[in-house]
Design an enzyme around this catalytic site. Structure first.
Site, PDB file in Angstrom:
ATOM      1  N   GLU A   1       6.826   3.590  -9.309  1.00  0.00           N
ATOM      2  CA  GLU A   1       5.420   4.036  -9.615  1.00  0.00           C
ATOM      3  C   GLU A   1       4.776   3.159 -10.600  1.00  0.00           C
ATOM      4  O   GLU A   1       4.160   3.533 -11.655  1.00  0.00           O
ATOM      5  CB  GLU A   1       5.127   5.390  -9.711  1.00  0.00           C
ATOM      6  CG  GLU A   1       5.384   6.309  -8.329  1.00  0.00           C
ATOM      7  CD  GLU A   1       4.581   6.249  -7.314  1.00  0.00           C
ATOM      8  OE1 GLU A   1       3.534   5.350  -7.393  1.00  0.00           O
ATOM      9  OE2 GLU A   1       4.892   6.563  -6.217  1.00  0.00           O
TER      10      GLU A   1
ATOM     11  N   TYR B   1      -4.741  10.167   1.156  1.00  0.00           N
ATOM     12  CA  TYR B   1      -4.442   8.929   1.491  1.00  0.00           C
ATOM     13  C   TYR B   1      -3.925   8.362   2.634  1.00  0.00           C
ATOM     14  O   TYR B   1      -3.056   9.340   3.185  1.00  0.00           O
ATOM     15  CB  TYR B   1      -3.741   8.208   0.360  1.00  0.00           C
ATOM     16  CG  TYR B   1      -4.028   8.132  -1.037  1.00  0.00           C
ATOM     17  CD1 TYR B   1      -5.138   7.296  -1.325  1.00  0.00           C
ATOM     18  CD2 TYR B   1      -3.511   9.123  -2.017  1.00  0.00           C
ATOM     19  CE1 TYR B   1      -5.452   7.406  -2.762  1.00  0.00           C
ATOM     20  CE2 TYR B   1      -4.097   9.203  -3.423  1.00  0.00           C
ATOM     21  CZ  TYR B   1      -4.921   8.198  -3.656  1.00  0.00           C
ATOM     22  OH  TYR B   1      -5.480   8.250  -5.018  1.00  0.00           O
TER      23      TYR B   1
ATOM     24  N   PRO C   1       0.967  -1.166  -0.049  1.00  0.00           N
ATOM     25  CA  PRO C   1       0.044   0.037   0.119  1.00  0.00           C
ATOM     26  C   PRO C   1       0.992   1.231  -0.125  1.00  0.00           C
ATOM     27  O   PRO C   1       2.019   1.283   0.074  1.00  0.00           O
ATOM     28  CB  PRO C   1      -0.810  -0.224   1.359  1.00  0.00           C
ATOM     29  CG  PRO C   1       0.321  -0.974   2.431  1.00  0.00           C
ATOM     30  CD  PRO C   1       1.009  -1.863   1.400  1.00  0.00           C
TER      31      PRO C   1
ATOM     32  N   TYR D   1      -7.415   2.219  -4.295  1.00  0.00           N
ATOM     33  CA  TYR D   1      -8.128   2.409  -3.062  1.00  0.00           C
ATOM     34  C   TYR D   1      -9.316   1.678  -2.833  1.00  0.00           C
ATOM     35  O   TYR D   1      -9.874   1.474  -1.744  1.00  0.00           O
ATOM     36  CB  TYR D   1      -8.358   4.008  -2.987  1.00  0.00           C
ATOM     37  CG  TYR D   1      -9.599   4.293  -3.830  1.00  0.00           C
ATOM     38  CD1 TYR D   1     -10.932   4.468  -3.387  1.00  0.00           C
ATOM     39  CD2 TYR D   1      -9.580   4.414  -5.293  1.00  0.00           C
ATOM     40  CE1 TYR D   1     -12.019   4.898  -4.100  1.00  0.00           C
ATOM     41  CE2 TYR D   1     -10.627   4.644  -5.874  1.00  0.00           C
ATOM     42  CZ  TYR D   1     -11.864   5.107  -5.337  1.00  0.00           C
ATOM     43  OH  TYR D   1     -13.143   5.352  -6.152  1.00  0.00           O
TER      44      TYR D   1
END
Length: 237
Positions: free
Chosen positions: A113, A197, A36, A144
């Site tokens: 990424e 986030y 995450p 998410y």
């Protein structure tokens, strides 16, 4: 025997041929780092890249040009560590832009990424299988909503190793496996940081989704503020 080897060819599944010696003498590798947000994926990637560089190998870092949060031409961790990189819209253009001679001398390629690169799978195949290089991929395995994000999971079957990192739940301190979005925005690709986030455990992910949905139902079309969501989530701790 030499003439036999030079003329030896294999038939591929698409009907083409691959001559002996067309594969690299040294096989490449694929390593995948997932987890995450705020789990330290970029930190782990940079640590590996720096270790390879200190061992005398030629290394390079690539990141998506979509990610301009901290710097345009550097990979940057959440705690500020930096490493120069190539920021690209896709991976297929890297070899040409980097230059053939420089590419041939490369030993290790890091991709940060990675969920933002649609051509990740083909790139890893070419780099490791055909070019004999090591590629280290770091990215989110899920979005998410805890659904597969981009092509990162597609690369797992190619990988020599897969490392799943965890963060610390911001609400209880337990191991965090998931990323909770604190706003109403529903786009899958929403590049942001701690303002949008936070890493959470399973319990607080489920509770957080319930709180956010309840807030939407109560407020209707009004904007749900990050602060009110956080207060409600904290009360569930």
């Amino acid at each position: 025997m030499d003439s036999f080897r030079s003329s030896l060819s294999l038939t591929t599944t698409d009907g083409g041929t691959v001559r002996a010696g067309s594969y690299p003498r040294v096989a490449g590798e694929v390593h995948v780092i997932i987890g995450p947000m705020f789990a330290g994926k970029t930190t782990a990637l940079l640590r590996r890249i720096k270790s390879e560089s200190n061992s005398g190998r030629n290394v390079v870092m690539i990141k998506s040009s979509k990610d301009t949060r901290y710097a345009i031409d550097s990979v940057v961790t959440h705690d500020g560590a930096k490493f120069p990189c190539w920021a690209l819209p896709d991976l297929s253009s890297f070899r040409q832009k980097f230059g053939e001679d420089a590419y041939d001398k490369l030993d290790v390629i890091g991709v940060d990424e990675a969920q933002f690169f649609d051509d990740l799978y083909d790139f890893c195949c070419n780099v490791a299988d055909k070019d004999g290089k090591i590629v280290i991929v770091a990215g989110l395995d899920g979005d998410y909503l805890r659904r597969s994000f981009g092509s990162v999971l597609d690369v797992v079957p190619l990988a020599d190793t897969v490392t799943k990192l965890t963060a610390r739940c911001e609400l209880c301190g337990k191991r965090a496996f998931f990323t909770l979005r604190k706003t109403e925005e529903t786009r899958t690709e929403l590049i942001a940081g701690a303002d949008v986030y936070m890493p959470v455990c399973r319990q607080h992910y489920a509770n957080g989704q319930q709180v956010i949905q309840a807030s939407k139902n109560v407020l209707g079309s009004r904007t749900v503020t990050t602060g009110s969501n956080l207060e409600a989530l904290a009360s569930l701790n």
